[in-house]
Each structure stands twice: as C-alpha cells, then as structure tokens.
Design an enzyme around this catalytic site. Structure first.
Site, PDB file in Angstrom:
ATOM      1  CB  SER A 149      -0.861  -0.006   1.273  1.00 29.65           C
ATOM      2  OG  SER A 149      -1.515   1.234   1.451  1.00 29.65           O
ATOM      3  CE1 TYR A 162      -5.020  -1.710   4.475  1.00 29.10           C
ATOM      4  CE2 TYR A 162      -3.798   0.317   4.115  1.00 29.10           C
ATOM      5  CZ  TYR A 162      -4.430  -0.809   3.615  1.00 29.10           C
ATOM      6  OH  TYR A 162      -4.462  -1.031   2.256  1.00 29.10           O
TER       7      TYR A 162
HETATM    8  P1  NAP Z   1     -11.857  -5.348  -0.856  1.00 31.16           P
HETATM    9  O1  NAP Z   1     -12.640  -4.921  -2.043  1.00 31.16           O
HETATM   10  O2  NAP Z   1     -12.372  -5.013   0.495  1.00 31.16           O
HETATM   11  O3  NAP Z   1     -11.563  -6.923  -0.978  1.00 31.16           O
HETATM   12  C1  NAP Z   1     -10.835  -7.570   0.038  1.00 31.16           C
HETATM   13  C2  NAP Z   1     -10.711  -9.024  -0.293  1.00 31.16           C
HETATM   14  O4  NAP Z   1     -10.007  -9.666   0.802  1.00 31.16           O
HETATM   15  C3  NAP Z   1     -12.042  -9.715  -0.448  1.00 31.16           C
HETATM   16  O5  NAP Z   1     -11.989 -10.658  -1.487  1.00 31.16           O
HETATM   17  C4  NAP Z   1     -12.206 -10.407   0.890  1.00 31.16           C
HETATM   18  O6  NAP Z   1     -12.971 -11.588   0.727  1.00 31.16           O
HETATM   19  C5  NAP Z   1     -10.771 -10.779   1.242  1.00 31.16           C
HETATM   20  N1  NAP Z   1     -10.621 -10.994   2.679  1.00 31.16           N
HETATM   21  C6  NAP Z   1     -10.756 -10.085   3.669  1.00 31.16           C
HETATM   22  N2  NAP Z   1     -10.609 -10.679   4.859  1.00 31.16           N
HETATM   23  C7  NAP Z   1     -10.392 -11.997   4.627  1.00 31.16           C
HETATM   24  C8  NAP Z   1     -10.198 -13.136   5.441  1.00 31.16           C
HETATM   25  N3  NAP Z   1     -10.219 -13.051   6.794  1.00 31.16           N
HETATM   26  N4  NAP Z   1      -9.996 -14.338   4.868  1.00 31.16           N
HETATM   27  C9  NAP Z   1      -9.990 -14.461   3.513  1.00 31.16           C
HETATM   28  N5  NAP Z   1     -10.183 -13.419   2.676  1.00 31.16           N
HETATM   29  C10 NAP Z   1     -10.388 -12.205   3.229  1.00 31.16           C
HETATM   30  O7  NAP Z   1     -10.377  -4.720  -0.891  1.00 31.16           O
HETATM   31  P2  NAP Z   1      -9.450  -4.237  -2.100  1.00 31.16           P
HETATM   32  O8  NAP Z   1      -9.538  -2.756  -2.156  1.00 31.16           O
HETATM   33  O9  NAP Z   1      -9.702  -5.028  -3.307  1.00 31.16           O
HETATM   34  O10 NAP Z   1      -8.018  -4.557  -1.467  1.00 31.16           O
HETATM   35  C11 NAP Z   1      -7.245  -5.674  -1.837  1.00 31.16           C
HETATM   36  C12 NAP Z   1      -5.830  -5.477  -1.286  1.00 31.16           C
HETATM   37  O11 NAP Z   1      -5.287  -4.255  -1.808  1.00 31.16           O
HETATM   38  C13 NAP Z   1      -5.774  -5.341   0.240  1.00 31.16           C
HETATM   39  O12 NAP Z   1      -4.619  -5.974   0.728  1.00 31.16           O
HETATM   40  C14 NAP Z   1      -5.667  -3.852   0.439  1.00 31.16           C
HETATM   41  O13 NAP Z   1      -5.068  -3.506   1.651  1.00 31.16           O
HETATM   42  C15 NAP Z   1      -4.820  -3.463  -0.745  1.00 31.16           C
HETATM   43  N6  NAP Z   1      -4.913  -2.055  -1.115  1.00 31.16           N
HETATM   44  C16 NAP Z   1      -6.086  -1.521  -1.543  1.00 31.16           C
HETATM   45  C17 NAP Z   1      -6.113  -0.169  -1.879  1.00 31.16           C
HETATM   46  C18 NAP Z   1      -7.356   0.502  -2.360  1.00 31.16           C
HETATM   47  O14 NAP Z   1      -7.327   1.720  -2.566  1.00 31.16           O
HETATM   48  N7  NAP Z   1      -8.457  -0.188  -2.576  1.00 31.16           N
HETATM   49  C19 NAP Z   1      -4.966   0.619  -1.768  1.00 31.16           C
HETATM   50  C20 NAP Z   1      -3.797   0.034  -1.323  1.00 31.16           C
HETATM   51  C21 NAP Z   1      -3.782  -1.315  -1.004  1.00 31.16           C
HETATM   52  P3  NAP Z   1     -14.135 -12.071   1.732  1.00 31.16           P
HETATM   53  O15 NAP Z   1     -14.668 -10.866   2.454  1.00 31.16           O
HETATM   54  O16 NAP Z   1     -15.078 -12.711   0.803  1.00 31.16           O
HETATM   55  O17 NAP Z   1     -13.462 -13.042   2.630  1.00 31.16           O
END
Ligand code: NAP
Length: 257
Positions: A149, A162
């Site tokens: 991130s 985080y």
């Molecule tokens: P998201 O839409 O909230 O999706 C998160 C994913 O993680 C979902 O598929 C969720 O699946 C899974 N997950 C969460 N807790 C879990 C658990 N206990 N066991 C198994 N699976 C789990 O988030 P996103 O924005 O796509 O983020 C994906 C990654 O990118 C994360 O690591 C996040 O920190 C990183 N990131 C995102 C951003 C951003 O701006 N969006 C920026 C920097 C980094 P279920 O809920 O179905 O289990």
C-alpha cells in the site's frame, strides 16, 4: 497465453483488486485458485469468460495462525499438484483514532494483512524448496507477490494497524527475497494508490476526503482494480526474473508528487 499450465493462487479473490487480478491471469490462460471467505461464483464466472480455469477455495485468513495458512496451502496442493504463483492480496482496514483503537481491530488487521501473507509464503516456499523444485530448472521459478500500500511508506489518517501491517509486509517482502532469490523464488510487492473498491468506499463517500485525495493524484482519478492487475501479471512472469524485493508503486503518481 503466458500462464498456460501455470497455477496462480490469489487470496481475497471474491471482489475488488483480487477479482481483477484473477481475470488478468485468466486472460493469459492460467489455472486460478481464488481464496476468500465468501462466495467466489462471480469471480469464477469472470475467470472462465476470460479463458482461464477456476478453483474456488473458501478459507478464513483472519486469525493469522501458522496452521491456518499451512492447511490452506496443503489443501490447494492436494487439488492442483503445484503452485507457480501466490498473490497475497486479501486485506482489511479498520478506522479509529489511535487512542481508541481496539485490541480486536489491531489483531484482525495484523492477522489478515501480515501474519497470513507471511505464513502462506512460508508454507509455499517450504514446499518449493523441500520438493527439490528449486534445483529443477524445468519447473521455472516460484513467484510471490504481496499487495502492499501507499501506507507501506506513509502513516495515513486513523488507520494505525493498517499502516503498521503494510510497512511490515514491505519489510517481509525484502527479507524473504534476500533469503530465497538463490532458490529461484522471486518475492516482490505492489503498492497500489487509491483504488475504487469496497475497501475505500468510506473515503469516496466523504466529499472532503474524496476531493483532497483527487487533488493530490497527478492522474486526477481514482485507480481501477485493473490498474493493479497488470503490474501483478508482470511481477509473476518471466519478464521480471531479475527483480527481487521490489515494491512497485502503481498510484497514478501519488508518491512522486
Ligand atoms: P476489498 O474490495 O475489500 O476486498 C478484500 C478481499 O479480501 C475480499 O476478497 C475479501 O474476501 C478478502 N478478505 C478479507 N478478509 C479476509 C479473510 N479473513 N480471509 C480471507 N479473505 C479475506 O479490498 P481491495 O480494495 O480489493 O483490497 C485488496 C488489497 O489491496 C488489500 O490488501 C488492500 O489492503 C490493498 N490495497 C487496496 C487499496 C485501495 O485503494 N483499494 C490501496 C492500497 C492497497 P471475503 O470478504 O469474501 O473473505
């Protein structure tokens, strides 16, 4: 079809960035194993439409124990026989002022964002090394990609756990790359900027934060999940065989500002 006959495991595959990563690998012909707690049918359909094969693997990566991760890897290997790529994408964020931040939220974030990725890499790396694959060039290389991130570099606002977890995963990426480059394992990370997913829905719904964020992004827009998927396919492929311990910023220019 760069990933034909390759097994690619993506955690957090049910939506958002993880789903887009699955589809990007599917376009290159991969067998994708998607891991998440909730239903993976939507991702499975998108992967098959894009030309890949899909295995859904429901698991909770939230407690972050070593055994939980070992079980996930063992169960996937029992189904596929091998793993070529692991993308540690599953992640959560909890927002609260530092003085009120709860122990439960701290542990949940660290378990999902730091412990599980490390123990999953440990389990796959151990399988790769102990099965002799590291010494067998026909098996190519093992590619490990962590989704870090901007908060691997910055502190953020009211997200202390985080920020801690994402700084740490960048460190673990470098630590493992040092130890495992000689085993023909590449460990790298991507630091996404501000991407429009459920994870950032609260920020986008807050007019002041939304404007402040957009004003700072040189590209002038929120990133799309697909913007991250392309970098992931690069880091998992043979074009990046000499890249180790890197954190690739895909952020529309945010950190360069
Ligand atoms: P998201 O839409 O909230 O999706 C998160 C994913 O993680 C979902 O598929 C969720 O699946 C899974 N997950 C969460 N807790 C879990 C658990 N206990 N066991 C198994 N699976 C789990 O988030 P996103 O924005 O796509 O983020 C994906 C990654 O990118 C994360 O690591 C996040 O920190 C990183 N990131 C995102 C951003 C951003 O701006 N969006 C920026 C920097 C980094 P279920 O809920 O179905 O289990």
């Amino acid at each position: 079809m760069k990933y034909k006959n390759k097994v690619v495991v993506v955690t957090g595959a049910s939506r958002g960035i993880g789903q887009a990563i699955c589809v990007a690998f599917a376009k290159e012909g991969a067998m994708v194993v998607g891991v998440a707690r909730s239903d993976l049918a939507e991702t499975g359909a998108a992967v098959e439409k894009a030309g890949g094969k899909f295995i859904a693997h429901n698991a909770d990566l939230g407690t972050g124990t070593q055994k939980e991760s070992q079980d996930v890897i063992a169960q996937i290997l029992a189904k596929t026989g091998k793993i070529d790529v692991l993308v540690n994408n599953a992640g959560i964020i909890r927002r609260a002022p530092a003085k009120d931040f709860s122990e439960a939220d701290w542990n949940a974030v660290m378990g999902t964002n730091l412990n599980s990725p490390f123990f999953l890499m440990q389990a796959v790396g151990k399988w790769w090394i102990e099965s002799g694959r590291a010494k067998a060039p026909e098996n190519s290389r093992l590619k490990l990609v962590n989704i870090a991130s901007l908060l691997s570099f910055q502190g953020g606002i009211t997200v202390p756990a985080y920020a801690a977890s994402k700084h740490a995963i960048a460190g673990v990426t470098k630590a493992l790359s040092n130890e495992w480059a000689k085993e023909r394992i590449n460990v790298n990370a991507i630091a996404p900027g501000y991407i429009a997913t459920e994870n950032t829905a609260a920020l986008r719904a807050d007019p002041m934060r939304n404007k402040a964020i957009l004003d700072r992004i040189p590209e002038g827009r929120w990133g799309a999940a697909e913007d991250i998927a392309g970098g992931c396919v690069f880091l998992a492929g043979s074009d990046s065989d000499y890249l180790n311990g890197a954190v690739l910023n895909i952020d529309g220019g945010w950190l360069g500002r």
